[in-house]
Design a protein around this motif. Structure first.
Motif, PDB file in Angstrom:
ATOM      1  N   THR A   2     -65.641  52.000 -57.493  1.00 20.41           N
ATOM      2  CA  THR A   2     -65.751  51.499 -58.860  1.00 20.41           C
ATOM      3  C   THR A   2     -64.503  50.767 -59.338  1.00 20.41           C
ATOM      4  O   THR A   2     -64.570  50.001 -60.300  1.00 20.41           O
ATOM      5  N   LEU A   4     -63.218  48.348 -58.066  1.00 23.21           N
ATOM      6  CA  LEU A   4     -63.438  46.926 -57.822  1.00 23.21           C
ATOM      7  C   LEU A   4     -64.048  46.210 -59.023  1.00 23.21           C
ATOM      8  O   LEU A   4     -64.097  44.976 -59.046  1.00 23.21           O
ATOM      9  N   ARG A   5     -64.487  46.949 -60.017  1.00 25.69           N
ATOM     10  CA  ARG A   5     -64.993  46.319 -61.230  1.00 25.69           C
ATOM     11  C   ARG A   5     -63.871  45.689 -62.056  1.00 25.69           C
ATOM     12  O   ARG A   5     -64.130  44.866 -62.921  1.00 25.69           O
ATOM     13  N   HIS A   6     -62.624  46.064 -61.782  1.00 23.37           N
ATOM     14  CA  HIS A   6     -61.493  45.581 -62.566  1.00 23.37           C
ATOM     15  C   HIS A   6     -60.904  44.321 -61.910  1.00 23.37           C
ATOM     16  O   HIS A   6     -60.444  44.376 -60.761  1.00 23.37           O
ATOM     17  N   ARG A  10     -58.976  43.747 -58.204  1.00 22.73           N
ATOM     18  CA  ARG A  10     -59.561  42.933 -57.129  1.00 22.73           C
ATOM     19  C   ARG A  10     -58.555  41.928 -56.589  1.00 22.73           C
ATOM     20  O   ARG A  10     -58.457  41.725 -55.373  1.00 22.73           O
ATOM     21  N   GLU A 128     -60.453  56.048 -62.056  1.00 20.75           N
ATOM     22  CA  GLU A 128     -60.567  55.139 -60.909  1.00 20.75           C
ATOM     23  C   GLU A 128     -59.525  55.418 -59.827  1.00 20.75           C
ATOM     24  O   GLU A 128     -59.419  54.662 -58.863  1.00 20.75           O
ATOM     25  N   SER A 131     -61.023  55.953 -56.264  1.00 25.19           N
ATOM     26  CA  SER A 131     -61.668  54.720 -55.814  1.00 25.19           C
ATOM     27  C   SER A 131     -60.633  53.669 -55.418  1.00 25.19           C
ATOM     28  O   SER A 131     -60.772  52.993 -54.392  1.00 25.19           O
TER      29      SER A 131
END
Length: 404
Positions: A2, A4-6, A10, A128, A131
């Motif tokens: 999760t 990777l949503r930021h 990324r 996070e 993750s």
């Protein structure tokens, strides 16, 4: 994953992927290069000693990381390393093997500066942490699937100098990516504190948090024998498999494949079982991998390397998650440095021992000792489990609360 949503994460991950590819392609080839130049297993193993030595003064790096902005520090490091690795273009004889060691030492400094992990505390909310650590470890280890083979291929087709140029380019790419990030960082630790108490604050925090101290002790104990492998592996390849030193690149690629699986698995384990139980599983798998290396066959060596790769991300992510969750933002550098110093000191001692013993002791005895130590680490964590501490909020957590 999760995290990777930021968007910031990324891009940080992309820069890390490029840099890690160049790093592992080169520094994993330094041992092969030293072996080819000198014909000595000990000379090859010394590359890994120089990689580990800077960890002996890691608290100084941690103090620096907590006293300055982390992003500019990382940019300066990438630029410096791009220049340092180019010195390898001067190496063309055994008399110049010291340049390989100097570059390995510079790499060791770069690896010992805990700026990346400290920056994560500011970028991402605590939810996070697992993750993010899993994504970073998976990328770092995953690039080993291709980078050792690519590095060995460039080295054999051209020379080490060409490989150094490729690595310098990857540092520049990572620098550009990092420079493009706009990060809101926590305020640096103010000046004015007595030097020694400030530098050693990470050790005191480890002692105050039993879970962190237990996980750190287990890693340190493992490194006290795992460094034997950095020299023993060349003896195992030479005497056990009767393969050239370049076969080390194949084993590293297999280990990288195992690490991709381990990185993906570790995130799930840590979230479901917690940091302590997950780390104990990682050490048990590591012990199994070392045990398999006792059988001198191609299949067992490949299986052992895959299990090593599977195990390392599990206990690494468990400890990294615990550090990110249970350490304040401006202690991240010093706690990370304290962990690195303890483990690197143990690793340096075992690499030195391995370089001295490789001609006197059967490599299988070294692997048996590593397996026994890893099993001891499993027991250390599981016997009388440490309590789970309270999470220390990050500024990213505070932003979420203020926006709610």
């Amino acid at each position: 994953m999760t995290a990777l949503r930021h968007p910031l994460f990324r891009r940080l991950l992309a820069g890390e992927a490029v840099s890690s590819f160049g790093d592992s392609a080169l520094y994993l080839s330094l041992g092969i290069w030293a072996k080819d130049l000198t014909g000595s297993d000990s000379a090859a193993g010394l590359v890994f000693l120089f990689l580990a030595l800077p960890g002996l003064v890691a608290p100084l790096y941690g103090h620096l990381v907590d006293r300055v902005r982390r992003r500019p520090l990382l940019i300066a490091m990438y630029g410096t390393m791009a220049l340092v690795v180019l010195s390898l273009t001067l190496v063309d004889s055994a008399d110049q093997v010291w340049i390989l060691y100097a570059v390995a030492l510079a790499y060791g400094v770069t690896f010992s500066v805990p700026a990346h992990g400290a920056l994560l505390k500011d970028i991402l909310p605590s939810a996070e942490a697992t993750s993010a650590r899993a994504a970073l470890i998976t990328v770092r280890q995953g690039v080993r699937i291709a980078s050792p083979v690519a590095g060995a291929g460039i080295y054999l087709a051209f020379d080490g100098g060409a490989l150094a140029v490729v690595d310098a380019v990857t540092f520049v790419v990572a620098l550009v990516v990092l420079a493009s990030l706009k990060v809101v960082e926590s305020e640096p630790e103010p000046a004015g504190q007595p030097f020694l108490p400030a530098v050693t604050a990470g050790f005191r925090h480890l002692r105050r948090v039993p879970l962190l101290s237990r996980l750190t002790l287990a890693l340190t104990l493992l490194m006290a024998t795992a460094g034997l492998m950095d020299t023993a592996v060349f003896a195992a390849i030479d005497r056990g498999l009767e393969q050239p030193a370049a076969f080390f690149g194949v084993l590293t690629t297999v280990q990288g494949a195992g690490s991709v699986i381990g990185g993906l698995l570790a995130g799930m384990l840590v979230r479901r079982l917690g940091e302590a139980s997950s780390a104990s599983i990682g050490y048990a798998i590591f012990a199994l991998g070392a045990g398999i290396f006792l059988v001198p066959s191609l299949g067992s060596f490949l299986a052992g390397a895959a299990l090593y790769g599977l195990a390392i991300p599990i206990f690494d992510i468990a400890l990294g998650t615990a550090q990110q969750l249970y350490v304040p933002a401006r202690l991240q550098g010093r706690v990370g440095a304290a962990i690195d110093m303890l483990s690197s000191t143990a690793q340096s001692a075992s690499i030195t021992a391995g370089a001295a013993l490789v001609g006197l002791v059967d490599y299988r005895i070294m692997y048996a000792l590593i397996a026994l130590t890893a099993l001891t680490c499993t027991a250390l964590i599981l016997v009388r489990p440490a309590p789970v501490p309270e999470i220390v909020p990050s500024i990213a957590d505070e932003r979420i609360v203020s926006q709610a």
